[in-house]
Design a protein around this motif. Structure first.
Motif, PDB file in Angstrom:
ATOM      1  N   LYS A 240      60.158  22.511  19.682  1.00  0.00           N
ATOM      2  CA  LYS A 240      58.337  21.493  19.930  1.00  0.00           C
ATOM      3  C   LYS A 240      57.782  22.053  20.254  1.00  0.00           C
ATOM      4  CE  LYS A 240      61.157  17.479  17.080  1.00  0.00           C
ATOM      5  NZ  LYS A 240      60.931  15.942  16.857  1.00  0.00           N
ATOM      6  N   PRO A 241      56.738  22.089  19.832  1.00  0.00           N
ATOM      7  CA  PRO A 241      55.497  21.692  20.375  1.00  0.00           C
ATOM      8  C   PRO A 241      54.900  21.141  21.779  1.00  0.00           C
ATOM      9  CG  PRO A 241      54.680  20.945  18.296  1.00  0.00           C
ATOM     10  CD  PRO A 241      56.086  20.831  18.416  1.00  0.00           C
ATOM     11  N   GLY A 242      55.127  21.863  22.894  1.00  0.00           N
ATOM     12  CA  GLY A 242      54.426  21.152  24.133  1.00  0.00           C
ATOM     13  C   GLY A 242      55.971  21.336  25.065  1.00  0.00           C
ATOM     14  N   VAL A 243      57.022  20.765  24.414  1.00  0.00           N
ATOM     15  CA  VAL A 243      58.567  21.320  25.355  1.00  0.00           C
ATOM     16  C   VAL A 243      58.649  21.728  26.352  1.00  0.00           C
ATOM     17  CG1 VAL A 243      59.665  23.047  23.869  1.00  0.00           C
ATOM     18  CG2 VAL A 243      60.821  20.871  24.669  1.00  0.00           C
ATOM     19  N   LEU A 244      57.733  23.654  26.359  1.00  0.00           N
ATOM     20  CA  LEU A 244      57.073  23.845  27.934  1.00  0.00           C
ATOM     21  C   LEU A 244      56.354  23.342  28.601  1.00  0.00           C
ATOM     22  CD1 LEU A 244      57.975  26.252  29.576  1.00  0.00           C
ATOM     23  CD2 LEU A 244      56.130  27.799  28.288  1.00  0.00           C
ATOM     24  N   ALA A 245      55.223  22.173  28.486  1.00  0.00           N
ATOM     25  CA  ALA A 245      54.593  21.732  29.542  1.00  0.00           C
ATOM     26  C   ALA A 245      55.582  20.332  29.560  1.00  0.00           C
ATOM     27  CB  ALA A 245      53.193  21.468  28.121  1.00  0.00           C
ATOM     28  N   ARG A 246      56.323  20.200  28.592  1.00  0.00           N
ATOM     29  CA  ARG A 246      57.154  19.321  29.661  1.00  0.00           C
ATOM     30  C   ARG A 246      58.542  19.378  31.076  1.00  0.00           C
ATOM     31  NH1 ARG A 246      55.652  14.797  25.929  1.00  0.00           N
ATOM     32  NH2 ARG A 246      55.214  15.620  24.194  1.00  0.00           N
ATOM     33  N   VAL A 247      58.479  19.963  30.300  1.00  0.00           N
ATOM     34  CA  VAL A 247      59.605  20.895  31.047  1.00  0.00           C
ATOM     35  C   VAL A 247      58.733  21.299  32.354  1.00  0.00           C
ATOM     36  CG1 VAL A 247      60.880  22.742  32.178  1.00  0.00           C
ATOM     37  CG2 VAL A 247      61.259  21.724  29.783  1.00  0.00           C
ATOM     38  N   ALA A 248      57.308  21.995  32.764  1.00  0.00           N
ATOM     39  CA  ALA A 248      57.199  22.265  33.590  1.00  0.00           C
ATOM     40  C   ALA A 248      56.116  21.492  34.280  1.00  0.00           C
ATOM     41  CB  ALA A 248      56.050  23.563  33.397  1.00  0.00           C
ATOM     42  N   LEU A 249      55.790  20.843  33.935  1.00  0.00           N
ATOM     43  CA  LEU A 249      55.116  19.357  34.542  1.00  0.00           C
ATOM     44  C   LEU A 249      56.119  18.272  35.309  1.00  0.00           C
ATOM     45  CD1 LEU A 249      52.343  17.313  32.834  1.00  0.00           C
ATOM     46  CD2 LEU A 249      52.450  17.741  34.900  1.00  0.00           C
ATOM     47  N   THR A 250      57.644  18.344  34.414  1.00  0.00           N
ATOM     48  CA  THR A 250      58.251  17.439  35.563  1.00  0.00           C
ATOM     49  C   THR A 250      58.822  18.626  36.601  1.00  0.00           C
ATOM     50  OG1 THR A 250      59.170  17.108  32.903  1.00  0.00           O
ATOM     51  CG2 THR A 250      60.773  16.846  34.932  1.00  0.00           C
ATOM     52  N   ILE A 251      59.179  19.904  36.332  1.00  0.00           N
ATOM     53  CA  ILE A 251      59.483  20.837  37.945  1.00  0.00           C
ATOM     54  C   ILE A 251      57.982  20.542  38.976  1.00  0.00           C
ATOM     55  CG2 ILE A 251      59.817  22.882  39.001  1.00  0.00           C
ATOM     56  CD1 ILE A 251      61.133  22.746  35.711  1.00  0.00           C
ATOM     57  N   SER A 252      57.073  20.894  38.365  1.00  0.00           N
ATOM     58  CA  SER A 252      55.529  20.869  39.531  1.00  0.00           C
ATOM     59  C   SER A 252      55.286  19.584  40.214  1.00  0.00           C
ATOM     60  CB  SER A 252      53.995  20.968  38.454  1.00  0.00           C
ATOM     61  OG  SER A 252      54.163  20.413  37.764  1.00  0.00           O
ATOM     62  N   ARG A 253      55.529  18.288  39.224  1.00  0.00           N
ATOM     63  CA  ARG A 253      55.488  16.921  39.257  1.00  0.00           C
ATOM     64  C   ARG A 253      55.917  16.222  40.131  1.00  0.00           C
ATOM     65  NH1 ARG A 253      56.140  11.957  40.603  1.00  0.00           N
ATOM     66  NH2 ARG A 253      56.738  10.024  39.404  1.00  0.00           N
ATOM     67  N   ARG A 254      57.868  16.337  40.318  1.00  0.00           N
ATOM     68  CA  ARG A 254      58.978  16.830  41.297  1.00  0.00           C
ATOM     69  C   ARG A 254      59.507  17.938  42.374  1.00  0.00           C
ATOM     70  NH1 ARG A 254      60.879  11.108  40.269  1.00  0.00           N
ATOM     71  NH2 ARG A 254      60.082  10.647  38.471  1.00  0.00           N
ATOM     72  N   GLY A 255      58.012  19.001  42.858  1.00  0.00           N
ATOM     73  CA  GLY A 255      57.863  19.568  43.672  1.00  0.00           C
ATOM     74  C   GLY A 255      59.273  20.604  43.830  1.00  0.00           C
ATOM     75  N   PHE A 256      59.571  20.825  42.852  1.00  0.00           N
ATOM     76  CA  PHE A 256      60.738  21.841  42.653  1.00  0.00           C
ATOM     77  C   PHE A 256      60.373  22.674  43.066  1.00  0.00           C
ATOM     78  CE2 PHE A 256      62.722  18.062  40.033  1.00  0.00           C
ATOM     79  CZ  PHE A 256      63.924  17.583  40.325  1.00  0.00           C
ATOM     80  N   ASN A 257      61.154  23.418  43.619  1.00  0.00           N
ATOM     81  CA  ASN A 257      61.075  24.789  43.866  1.00  0.00           C
ATOM     82  C   ASN A 257      62.368  25.775  42.012  1.00  0.00           C
ATOM     83  OD1 ASN A 257      60.262  25.137  46.566  1.00  0.00           O
ATOM     84  ND2 ASN A 257      62.224  24.796  47.588  1.00  0.00           N
ATOM     85  N   ILE A 258      61.370  26.529  41.982  1.00  0.00           N
ATOM     86  CA  ILE A 258      61.948  27.664  41.096  1.00  0.00           C
ATOM     87  C   ILE A 258      61.924  28.906  41.656  1.00  0.00           C
ATOM     88  CG2 ILE A 258      61.253  28.015  38.120  1.00  0.00           C
ATOM     89  CD1 ILE A 258      63.407  25.266  38.794  1.00  0.00           C
TER      90      ILE A 258
END
Lengths: 570, 157
Positions: B13-31
């Motif tokens: 769905k549109p925006g799913v990559l943005a949601r995943v990327a935001l969750t990762i950066s918001r929580r400060g995870f190392n990817i």
């Protein structure tokens, strides 16, 4: 049979009616304008806020008081951006919210059109989920889905953004049916194996404590909690969001722990050998430095949101599930077990006696908030709903007010949003016109959303508002006193500007004032007599009063500062 | 090795990559790596996320909260086939041309384009093999290099 064709705007209103929405809060504007036209003929009550932040908090207050979804409508661009504070607030406090925003027409999206903001992008991290509608036909389905997501699992805000051309587009009305959401299946029923493990720990505990929060209220599990606590004699601490989940005054209730918790609540957690954590998230305002938090205790942590479990503290027994199901499971498995907590309860009783909450109201001295609160509670109705802002007054209410039942304490806990009280109280009063709604605010908070007093007056919402006027950002002043060597940088507001009585009158409300002890009873009597319009009491209080007990941010809960004298030791 | 590979099935769905990327950066995870692409199932995409051991539990739980995330599987490192594509443009001259191409081909890279003063190679392999390849050709002067992100699949059911 030909299906009925409706515009996207009509589909919104039809779906809201279908979802039994009776009240919405909002502010119209260009992009959302089509939706306001069918709303004009609808039985749904629309309450016109004076600012979208206020509209959002009204919907939150409605939701916190009822446990049902609050609905807010705003236009594109600034309408949506103004809403963000309330969305994030609802996310932090798990409040079910459905936000509908207008968007510029599809062809203009991405062109920096007039009043365009990337609402979906801006609100991804401020909502539980959000949608951009791309054709009118999907409106009923998406609104149903949005409400479902907002109200189930761990509740939260869901936003639906709808471009203006879609609001005008015609489509068929078909009754929406909830379809399978492959990525959204909240776990409600607790795993019996985990319940069994929890029961083993509870049976062997000497100093168990129920550490409960907002999850109990969302799950409507207060009766079950009461049974669990009283049947097995387990004492209860209630977090800021959990106040009212267990009745204050019951001998097993210890009240609020944490940074400004009472001594016994904070300390009994430190002494406990088993924390039964239900619908809480080990917030830093409860734990202080988690390294030093409840070091002697094993932890059972039950929450409907798996991500909360192990986020701050790794529990011995993790349980994913709805609080009601978890508690029922525990009661069933505990059966007739007897847990000997007598010496533990005596230890707690001693602490309560040795470290009571106190305040010093002098006969001729300035008013102290705790004194005013106690007098106010004596005169208010048993089931009145108390709504608060953020700061000193909020902590004093949580410490001194005796909450008896859930959904009678509305405040902004997680985000700490000043300005919450007045609009949230309007939302609560819209939900329960016959209940006594008390908005108890600080002067700093009140000034952030005070224009909503006009909403209360013009929409005929007769609230009681008490502004604790200490002429300062009180909590900021308290910290400046303690940690910044009495340098009161930018925290002074003045007691006299605005003139709150005149302000109330100008906004169509009645304004009253109390300054000394002898005013309190008389002024509150007058406040309670006035029921045909909002009443605001300017309650002038001591600017130098400080909230105690207190634990330093990042400190250890073993070091509770009880009073001003204790400050010399830090 | 403290790396963990997550195979994340999402709704396309549109925006799913943005949601995943935001969750990762918001929580400060190392990817360490993230790649996205379609799957054999219509309307479903697969993300492969390589993260560190210490953040893997929270990454899983926080991503699972996203409504468009359907399933997250942590791949068993012993039964996982991993692959990544690399494109590299290397500087060459008359003297180095033969040895650069020879070395690249011996490493399993394909010469995609060879000009007078440059050669472009394509290599598919594990991230270790790609790093080794980079080291091998570095002395000749890498003009540009792109890696496509790691993808992985578990061999056993």
């Amino acid at each position: 049979m030909t299906k009925e064709k409706l515009s996207g705007a009509e589909l919104i209103v039809r779906t809201l009616e279908h979802l039994n929405v009776s009240t919405v809060f909002g502010v119209p504007g260009g992009a959302i304008l089509p939706a306001y036209d069918p709303l004009y003929d609808s039985p749904i009550r629309h309450i016109l806020a004076r600012h979208e932040q206020g509209a959002g908090h009204m919907a939150e207050g409605y939701a916190q008081a009822t446990g049902d979804v609050g609905v807010v409508i705003a236009t594109s661009g600034p309408g949506a951006t103004n809403l963000i504070t309330s969305l994030n607030n609802a996310l932090m406090d798990s409040t079910p919210l459905l936000a509908i925003t207008g968007q510029v027409a599809s062809d203009f999206i991405g062109n920096d059109a007039f009043q365009e903001a990337y609402t979906v992008g801006l609100t991804i991290s401020a909502t539980k989920h959000n949608y951009l509608i791309t054709n009118a036909e999907e409106i009923p389905q998406v609104l149903l889905e949005a409400k479902h997501i907002a109200t189930t699992g761990r509740p939260g805000p869901v936003l639906v953004d709808i471009p203006k051309d879609i609001l005008n587009e015609k489509a068929n009305w078909t009754e929406p049916k909830l379809e399978d959401l492959p990525g959204y299946k909240p776990t409600l029923e607790a795993n019996p194996k985990m319940i069994q493990q929890a029961v083993e720990l509870i049976k062997n505990a000497k100093k168990p404590i129920l550490y409960v929060g907002g999850g109990i209220i969302h799950s409507k599990a207060n009766k079950e909690l009461f049974e669990l606590s009283t049947k097995y004699n387990i004492p209860v601490v209630t977090t800021l969001m959990g106040r009212g989940a267990f009745p204050d005054g019951n001998e097993l209730c210890i009240g609020m722990p944490g940074m400004h918790g009472n001594y016994t609540a904070t300390t009994s957690i430190q002494k406990s050998d088993l924390l039964i954590a239900l619908g809480v998230r080990f917030d830093d305002r409860v734990t202080a430095n988690p390294k030093f938090f409840a070091q002697k205790a094993k932890v059972i942590h039950a929450d409907i949101d798996p991500a909360e479990i192990g986020k701050v503290r790794e529990p011995e027994v993790p349980i994913v599930g709805d609080a009601k199901s978890v508690i029922n499971g525990l009661i069933e498995k505990l059966g007739d077990s007897e847990i000997d907590t007598n010496s533990w309860l005596n230890e707690i009783k001693d602490m309560k006696e040795n470290y009571p909450l106190n305040y010093n109201q002098e006969e001729k001295g300035p008013l102290k908030v705790p004194y005013v609160l106690e007098e106010l509670q004596k005169m208010s109705e048993e089931d009145s709903i108390v709504v608060s802002g953020v700061g000193q007054h909020q902590m004093w209410i949580s410490l001194h007010w005796k909450f008896k039942s859930p959904n009678t304490w509305l405040n902004s806990g997680g985000l700490g949003t000043m300005g919450y009280a007045l609009p949230a109280a309007i939302g609560a009063k819209a939900a329960f016109p016959d209940k006594q709604i008390l908005a108890l605010d600080g002067d700093g908070c009140f000034q952030m959303t005070c224009q909503e007093l006009i909403t209360a007056s013009t929409e005929n919402i007769p609230l009681k508002i008490v502004v604790f006027n200490n002429g300062n950002h009180g909590m900021v002043r308290q910290w400046q006193k303690i940690f910044y060597n009495h340098r009161f940088s930018a925290s002074e507001l003045t007691h006299h500007t605005p003139d709150y009585v005149a302000l109330a009158e100008a906004m169509g409300a009645t304004g009253l004032r109390m300054v000394e002890k002898s005013d309190v009873k008389r002024v509150f009597e007058e406040m309670f007599k006035t029921n045909d319009r909002p009443v605001l009491v300017d309650c002038v209080v001591d600017p130098d009063d400080m909230v105690f007990p207190m634990v330093k941010a990042g400190g250890s809960n073993d070091e509770v500062i009880l009073n001003e004298d204790d400050l010399k030791n830090i | 090795m403290s790396e963990r590979i997550l195979s994340v099935l999402v709704e396309d769905k549109p925006g799913v990559l943005a949601r995943v990327a935001l969750t990762i950066s918001r929580r400060g995870f190392n990817i360490n790596s993230l790649s996205v692409g379609p799957t054999n199932i219509e309307g479903r995409s697969k993300m492969t996320i390589v993260t560190e051991l210490e953040s893997v539990e929270q990454v899983k739980k926080q991503l699972n909260k996203l409504v468009n995330v359907i399933k997250i599987v942590e791949l068993d490192p012993d039964n996982t086939i991993e692959s990544e594509v690399l494109l590299m443009k290397v500087s060459i001259n008359k003297e180095t041309q033969t040895s650069v191409i020879e070395k690249a081909n011996l490493s399993g890279a394909k010469s995609v384009d060879v000009g007078q003063d440059y050669a472009v190679f394509e290599l598919t392999g594990t991230s270790k093999e790609l790093i080794k390849f980079e080291k091998l050709l570095k002395p000749y002067g890498i003009i540009e290099m792109i890696r496509g992100g790691r993808i992985a699949i578990q061999t056993k059911l």
